[in-house]
Enzyme design. Structure first.
Site, PDB file in Angstrom:
ATOM      1  N   ARG A 199      11.182  -6.277   5.365  1.00 33.38           N
ATOM      2  CA  ARG A 199      11.039  -4.864   5.726  1.00 33.38           C
ATOM      3  C   ARG A 199      11.487  -4.624   7.171  1.00 33.38           C
ATOM      4  O   ARG A 199      12.144  -3.631   7.468  1.00 33.38           O
ATOM      5  CB  ARG A 199       9.571  -4.432   5.554  1.00 33.38           C
ATOM      6  CG  ARG A 199       9.334  -2.951   5.853  1.00 33.38           C
ATOM      7  CD  ARG A 199       7.929  -2.517   5.478  1.00 33.38           C
ATOM      8  NE  ARG A 199       6.915  -3.147   6.296  1.00 33.38           N
ATOM      9  CZ  ARG A 199       5.602  -2.986   6.111  1.00 33.38           C
ATOM     10  NH1 ARG A 199       5.148  -2.240   5.112  1.00 33.38           N
ATOM     11  NH2 ARG A 199       4.732  -3.587   6.890  1.00 33.38           N
ATOM     12  N   ARG A 229     -10.200   0.182   8.058  1.00 34.97           N
ATOM     13  CA  ARG A 229      -9.788  -1.191   8.335  1.00 34.97           C
ATOM     14  C   ARG A 229     -10.920  -1.985   8.956  1.00 34.97           C
ATOM     15  O   ARG A 229     -10.727  -3.171   9.272  1.00 34.97           O
ATOM     16  CB  ARG A 229      -8.624  -1.176   9.312  1.00 34.97           C
ATOM     17  CG  ARG A 229      -7.265  -1.180   8.653  1.00 34.97           C
ATOM     18  CD  ARG A 229      -6.228  -1.022   9.755  1.00 34.97           C
ATOM     19  NE  ARG A 229      -5.052  -1.795   9.514  1.00 34.97           N
ATOM     20  CZ  ARG A 229      -3.959  -1.304   8.914  1.00 34.97           C
ATOM     21  NH1 ARG A 229      -3.934  -0.090   8.460  1.00 34.97           N
ATOM     22  NH2 ARG A 229      -2.911  -2.070   8.762  1.00 34.97           N
ATOM     23  N   ARG A 281      -1.279  -9.558  13.066  1.00 37.88           N
ATOM     24  CA  ARG A 281      -1.831  -8.557  12.138  1.00 37.88           C
ATOM     25  C   ARG A 281      -2.578  -9.233  10.997  1.00 37.88           C
ATOM     26  O   ARG A 281      -3.605  -8.733  10.529  1.00 37.88           O
ATOM     27  CB  ARG A 281      -0.706  -7.674  11.586  1.00 37.88           C
ATOM     28  CG  ARG A 281      -0.252  -6.624  12.610  1.00 37.88           C
ATOM     29  CD  ARG A 281       1.172  -6.186  12.374  1.00 37.88           C
ATOM     30  NE  ARG A 281       1.359  -5.423  11.167  1.00 37.88           N
ATOM     31  CZ  ARG A 281       2.539  -5.341  10.506  1.00 37.88           C
ATOM     32  NH1 ARG A 281       3.593  -5.999  10.941  1.00 37.88           N
ATOM     33  NH2 ARG A 281       2.637  -4.608   9.430  1.00 37.88           N
ATOM     34  N   ARG A 339      11.348  -1.597  11.578  1.00 32.76           N
ATOM     35  CA  ARG A 339       9.971  -1.329  12.022  1.00 32.76           C
ATOM     36  C   ARG A 339       9.534  -2.377  13.056  1.00 32.76           C
ATOM     37  O   ARG A 339       9.582  -3.582  12.790  1.00 32.76           O
ATOM     38  CB  ARG A 339       9.035  -1.335  10.810  1.00 32.76           C
ATOM     39  CG  ARG A 339       7.697  -0.743  11.143  1.00 32.76           C
ATOM     40  CD  ARG A 339       6.856  -0.568   9.920  1.00 32.76           C
ATOM     41  NE  ARG A 339       5.536  -1.110  10.151  1.00 32.76           N
ATOM     42  CZ  ARG A 339       4.524  -0.960   9.340  1.00 32.76           C
ATOM     43  NH1 ARG A 339       4.670  -0.294   8.222  1.00 32.76           N
ATOM     44  NH2 ARG A 339       3.356  -1.493   9.624  1.00 32.76           N
ATOM     45  N   LYS A 345       0.825  -1.215   0.000  1.00 39.46           N
ATOM     46  CA  LYS A 345       0.000   0.000   0.000  1.00 39.46           C
ATOM     47  C   LYS A 345       0.862   1.270   0.000  1.00 39.46           C
ATOM     48  O   LYS A 345       0.587   2.196  -0.737  1.00 39.46           O
ATOM     49  CB  LYS A 345      -0.930   0.022   1.228  1.00 39.46           C
ATOM     50  CG  LYS A 345      -1.937  -1.122   1.239  1.00 39.46           C
ATOM     51  CD  LYS A 345      -2.984  -0.939   2.336  1.00 39.46           C
ATOM     52  CE  LYS A 345      -2.405  -0.980   3.734  1.00 39.46           C
ATOM     53  NZ  LYS A 345      -1.996  -2.328   4.186  1.00 39.46           N
TER      54      LYS A 345
HETATM   55  P1  ADP Z   1       0.422  -2.425   7.703  1.00 46.40           P
HETATM   56  O1  ADP Z   1      -0.574  -2.220   6.628  1.00 46.40           O
HETATM   57  O2  ADP Z   1       1.704  -3.027   7.220  1.00 46.40           O
HETATM   58  O3  ADP Z   1      -0.113  -3.145   8.920  1.00 46.40           O
HETATM   59  P2  ADP Z   1       0.138   0.335   8.667  1.00 46.40           P
HETATM   60  O4  ADP Z   1       1.237   1.325   8.777  1.00 46.40           O
HETATM   61  O5  ADP Z   1      -1.007   0.646   7.779  1.00 46.40           O
HETATM   62  O6  ADP Z   1       0.868  -0.994   8.240  1.00 46.40           O
HETATM   63  O7  ADP Z   1      -0.467   0.055  10.130  1.00 46.40           O
HETATM   64  C1  ADP Z   1       0.336  -0.287  11.252  1.00 46.40           C
HETATM   65  C2  ADP Z   1      -0.533  -0.457  12.506  1.00 46.40           C
HETATM   66  O8  ADP Z   1      -1.171   0.793  12.835  1.00 46.40           O
HETATM   67  C3  ADP Z   1      -1.688  -1.444  12.389  1.00 46.40           C
HETATM   68  O9  ADP Z   1      -1.288  -2.779  12.658  1.00 46.40           O
HETATM   69  C4  ADP Z   1      -2.667  -0.912  13.462  1.00 46.40           C
HETATM   70  O10 ADP Z   1      -2.271  -1.307  14.766  1.00 46.40           O
HETATM   71  C5  ADP Z   1      -2.485   0.587  13.363  1.00 46.40           C
HETATM   72  N1  ADP Z   1      -3.472   1.184  12.415  1.00 46.40           N
HETATM   73  C6  ADP Z   1      -3.185   1.784  11.225  1.00 46.40           C
HETATM   74  N2  ADP Z   1      -4.316   2.190  10.603  1.00 46.40           N
HETATM   75  C7  ADP Z   1      -5.349   1.836  11.415  1.00 46.40           C
HETATM   76  C8  ADP Z   1      -6.761   1.954  11.337  1.00 46.40           C
HETATM   77  N3  ADP Z   1      -7.365   2.516  10.268  1.00 46.40           N
HETATM   78  N4  ADP Z   1      -7.510   1.471  12.352  1.00 46.40           N
HETATM   79  C9  ADP Z   1      -6.945   0.907  13.430  1.00 46.40           C
HETATM   80  N5  ADP Z   1      -5.616   0.748  13.571  1.00 46.40           N
HETATM   81  C10 ADP Z   1      -4.815   1.207  12.584  1.00 46.40           C
END
Ligand code: ADP
Length: 195
Positions: free
Chosen positions: A129, A90, A146, A135, A14
């Site tokens: 990554r 999400r 996740r 990270r 993404k």
């Molecule tokens: P990835 O898609 O690799 O999990 P992101 O950077 O999008 O990475 O998200 C990292 C973490 O941030 C998620 O695992 C969650 O804990 C939190 N997070 C991000 N966006 C949301 C969201 N829209 N709702 C709830 N938690 C979120």
């Protein structure tokens, strides 16, 4: 002017594809993961709360996340010209909220780009990554959590957006530029060459 959601599992690309889409269509990027990681880096109260969820591979509660996004949309002027939402929504309640947040600003969601990548490749990418960037949530235990959360809470959004006739399914394994070309083709077809 376009508002696009970039949808996909953790590790589906993404972030990479967002950067290319914002360039191509002149849109503003909002990554909720980046917004949260920025708070964690700055040690804010919100960052401390977010860290507790993120380190366990859990989602930040909907109510809090929706409030954060509302605030970002107010503060970031460039969002008026169209946004690529990366990592939001999400959950179904977040998708319902996004509809309202956009309607309140006199606009709407135009398309959802869904990056579809096989699970074993997702895991490989996130492990790589984690090694490259350090990270913290890219370790095998958190990755597995996740992915569970993705299947249970986020994947139902695919049907939600198929029903709304907004979902564009993209084969997300392969070369970055080939995937991007496919996204552009499908977006132009969907939005009638708007932009
Ligand atoms: P990835 O898609 O690799 O999990 P992101 O950077 O999008 O990475 O998200 C990292 C973490 O941030 C998620 O695992 C969650 O804990 C939190 N997070 C991000 N966006 C949301 C969201 N829209 N709702 C709830 N938690 C979120």
């Amino acid at each position: 002017m376009l508002n696009i959601v970039l949808f996909g599992a953790p590790g589906s690309g993404k972030g990479t594809q967002s950067a290319k889409i914002i360039d191509r269509f002149g849109l503003h990027h909002i990554s909720t993961g980046e917004v949260l990681r920025d708070h964690i880096r700055r040690g804010t109260e919100l960052g401390k709360t977010a860290d507790e969820y993120i380190s366990k591979g859990q989602l930040i509660p909907d109510e809090l996340m929706i409030e954060i996004l509302d605030d970002v949309l107010d503060k970031e002027e460039a969002a008026k010209n169209g946004v690529v939402f990366d990592g939001f929504p999400r959950t179904i309640p977040q998708a319902e909220a996004l509809k309202k947040l956009l309607a309140k600003r006199g606009t709407e969601l135009h398309a959802v780009v869904g990056l579809e990548v096989p699970e074993d490749e997702l895991v490989e990418r996130m492990i790589a990554r984690g090694k490259e960037t350090g990270r913290a949530d890219d370790n095998i235990d958190t990755i597995k959590k996740r992915l569970d959360v993705y299947h249970n809470q986020t994947l139902p959004l695919r049907d939600f957006y198929i029903n709304e006739d907004k979902y564009l399914g993209i084969e997300g394994a392969g070369k970055v530029d080939d995937i991007f070309n496919d996204i552009v083709d499908q977006l132009l077809r969907k939005t009638g060459g708007d932009k």
